[in-house]
Design an enzyme around this catalytic site. Structure first.
Site, mmCIF file in Angstrom:
data_model
loop_
_atom_site.group_PDB
_atom_site.id
_atom_site.type_symbol
_atom_site.label_atom_id
_atom_site.label_comp_id
_atom_site.label_asym_id
_atom_site.label_seq_id
_atom_site.Cartn_x
_atom_site.Cartn_y
_atom_site.Cartn_z
ATOM 1 N N HIS A 377 -11.034 -11.416 9.777
ATOM 2 C CA HIS A 377 -10.900 -11.819 8.371
ATOM 3 C C HIS A 377 -12.155 -12.537 7.887
ATOM 4 O O HIS A 377 -12.724 -12.177 6.841
ATOM 5 C CB HIS A 377 -9.668 -12.730 8.213
ATOM 6 C CG HIS A 377 -9.398 -13.148 6.805
ATOM 7 N ND1 HIS A 377 -8.434 -12.555 6.024
ATOM 8 C CD2 HIS A 377 -9.965 -14.111 6.026
ATOM 9 C CE1 HIS A 377 -8.429 -13.134 4.822
ATOM 10 N NE2 HIS A 377 -9.337 -14.092 4.806
ATOM 11 N N GLU A 378 -12.601 -13.548 8.632
ATOM 12 C CA GLU A 378 -13.782 -14.295 8.212
ATOM 13 C C GLU A 378 -15.044 -13.454 8.334
ATOM 14 O O GLU A 378 -15.981 -13.605 7.537
ATOM 15 C CB GLU A 378 -13.918 -15.574 9.045
ATOM 16 C CG GLU A 378 -12.750 -16.535 8.911
ATOM 17 C CD GLU A 378 -12.500 -16.956 7.469
ATOM 18 O OE1 GLU A 378 -13.468 -16.988 6.670
ATOM 19 O OE2 GLU A 378 -11.334 -17.266 7.146
ATOM 20 N N HIS A 381 -15.475 -11.551 5.130
ATOM 21 C CA HIS A 381 -16.112 -12.363 4.082
ATOM 22 C C HIS A 381 -17.624 -12.434 4.271
ATOM 23 O O HIS A 381 -18.406 -12.241 3.335
ATOM 24 C CB HIS A 381 -15.532 -13.783 4.110
ATOM 25 C CG HIS A 381 -14.131 -13.882 3.597
ATOM 26 N ND1 HIS A 381 -13.722 -13.351 2.402
ATOM 27 C CD2 HIS A 381 -13.021 -14.480 4.131
ATOM 28 C CE1 HIS A 381 -12.437 -13.592 2.211
ATOM 29 N NE2 HIS A 381 -11.976 -14.282 3.259
ATOM 30 N N ASP A 453 -7.353 -16.697 -1.006
ATOM 31 C CA ASP A 453 -8.330 -15.780 -1.588
ATOM 32 C C ASP A 453 -7.772 -15.126 -2.839
ATOM 33 O O ASP A 453 -8.449 -15.022 -3.871
ATOM 34 C CB ASP A 453 -8.717 -14.704 -0.571
ATOM 35 C CG ASP A 453 -9.345 -15.304 0.677
ATOM 36 O OD1 ASP A 453 -9.986 -16.363 0.542
ATOM 37 O OD2 ASP A 453 -9.188 -14.723 1.762
#
Length: 476
Positions: A377-378, A381, A453
């Site tokens: 997930h990170e 980003h 988010d």
């Protein structure tokens, strides 16, 4: 004169009694008297043979005289002594047996002590009651029988010699009438606003004066919007403040300053000319001001020489003065916990993350599968953010928890921005949705980790349409 005779007589008698009792006490205090702080110190001097006489009064106090030459030196500093102690009969007998050289006398107290106790328990309350009753009687005579009408209105007296202001001199007769009705309603309940009136009364006694009101929105909120109608305490306090700022006393030499972070909800009456008619906006500091604030808070702390506050100021855009103070304090605490003599750049880096995301949470246990989801997930980003040419530079990516965040990607702008293009806002939305997209690509499913988010993206989209007019289909 006859009205004052009872009270004057009572006061004179009370003064004579107090003087009669206290003069011997004051005379004794002028002599060279040693006052022991502890009973054991007195016993030590008694054992050393310095005590000549000892008078035990009510088992509460011992007083007496020293022997001649009891103290070394050419001149004896003390001739008498006093010591406070709680002694029972057995302790008194023990003292007499162990110190036969001391002339001991046991007393129930001197007549002045007994008289003083009698005066304190009986005479003084009676005198206070009589004085209060005489005051009530005089109030009844002077106020036409309204004995308990202590609070008086604070209406200003306009005499013939003062500058005359009539209704013809004002525009808006209806508005003036409404203001006067508010003043009349305020004067009906004067005791509720005694503190506010006392504030202005004290300021007028120290002219020129400045009155500063912090968090003005707490009392200056728009009237008529509360649950209590127009009579709740907050609105009445606002009315009291408006009355004090009515402008009928031009030579008051009082300047009123106030601070608020919600000027949009203030009552319009506060912002009229003659009241709070000048507004000074204090935004968050820019990069140059942040550097000066950091220097201010770091000047009394051992900062390492390699720490550049100018670089740190560039890495903290959007920080307020309080945030910067918290940043320096957090860095100092971290250096202390790590047993360092100076605050290094590592502590400041950690402090920046603490201010932005909160302290690191090491106690929560996360499975390896969840860590893997967080990592992808990170990474989504960070990957998408690095591919956007106008996006802020990625500073740090982590799956270590801070505050409420399971993990985060930290992007820091290179400069302060006061306006943004629509493409930059779309880039922010794209980077925010990249974590959810990475989950779907890698695992074929999505999690609840993208809740924050989605919230940020929804906020940006709503502002672009409803506030900035950036909708291509709808227009401005």
């Amino acid at each position: 004169m006859s009205r004052q005779n009872p009270m004057v007589t009572i006061l004179v008698l009370a003064a004579i009694v107090v003087a009669f009792v206290m003069i011997p006490k004051l005379a004794n205090q002028t002599q060279a008297v040693k006052r022991y702080e502890h009973y054991t110190d007195f016993l030590a001097d008694a054992a050393a043979g310095r005590i000549e006489t000892a008078k035990i009064i009510n088992g509460k106090r011992i007083e007496g005289e020293f022997r001649a030459g009891a103290f070394s030196g050419s001149e004896q500093p003390f001739t008498k002594y006093q010591v406070e102690a709680n002694l029972d009969a057995a302790t008194i007998e023990k003292f007499i047996d162990e110190h036969p050289q001391v002339k001991v006398a046991v007393s129930g107290g001197s007549w002045t002590d007994n008289l003083l106790a009698w005066v304190g328990t009986i005479i003084v309350p009676v005198v206070i009651l009589l004085v209060f009753w005489v005051f009530i009687l005089r109030q009844m005579r002077g106020a036409g029988g309204q004995a308990f009408n202590f609070g008086r209105s604070q209406a200003k007296l306009l005499s013939e010699n003062m500058r005359q202001v009539t209704f013809d001199d004002v525009a808006g007769m209806t508005e003036v009438k409404e203001e006067l009705e508010e003043i009349v309603e305020f004067l009906k309940e004067p005791e509720r606003f005694r503190k506010l009136r006392d504030l202005f009364r004290e300021a007028k006694q120290h002219l020129p004066a400045i009155i500063f009101i912090d968090e003005l929105d707490a009392v200056g909120r728009l009237r008529g919007a509360g649950l209590g109608g127009g009579h709740d305490e907050r609105e009445q306090t606002l009315n009291a403040l408006l009355v004090e700022m009515d402008g009928f006393d031009p030579n008051a030499d009082i300047i009123i300053l106030a601070a608020t972070n919600r000027p949009d909800i203030l009552d319009p009456a506060l912002l009229r000319p003659g009241r709070f008619d000048r507004q000074v906006v204090v935004p968050n500091p820019d990069v140059r001001e942040r550097e000066q604030i950091l220097e201010l808070y770091a000047k009394d702390k051992p900062v390492a020489e390699d720490v550049k506050l100018s670089v740190l100021a560039k890495r903290t855009p959007g920080f307020s003065g309080a945030d910067l103070e918290n940043l320096v304090n957090e860095a100092a605490l971290l250096a202390g916990r790590r047993r360092k003599q100076q605050i290094t750049i590592a502590e400041f880096d950690e402090a920046v993350e603490r201010v932005l995301a909160g302290p690191e949470r090491k106690s929560r246990v996360i499975s390896d599968d969840q860590r893997k989801v967080l990592a992808y997930h990170e990474a989504g980003h960070a990957l998408v953010g690095s591919m956007l040419p106008e996006f802020d530079k990625t500073y740090k990516v982590t799956i270590l928890q801070r505050g409420m965040a399971m993990g985060y990607t930290l992007n820091l702008p290179q400069e302060d921005r006061y306006m943004m293009f629509s493409n930059e806002l779309r880039d922010r939305m794209t980077q925010a949705l990249a974590g959810r997209a990475a989950e779907e690509l890698v695992f074929g499913d999505i999690t609840t980790g993208a809740a924050n988010d989605l919230e940020r993206v929804s906020q940006i989209a709503r502002q672009m349409v409803t506030e900035y007019g950036m909708s291509a289909e709808l227009g401005p």
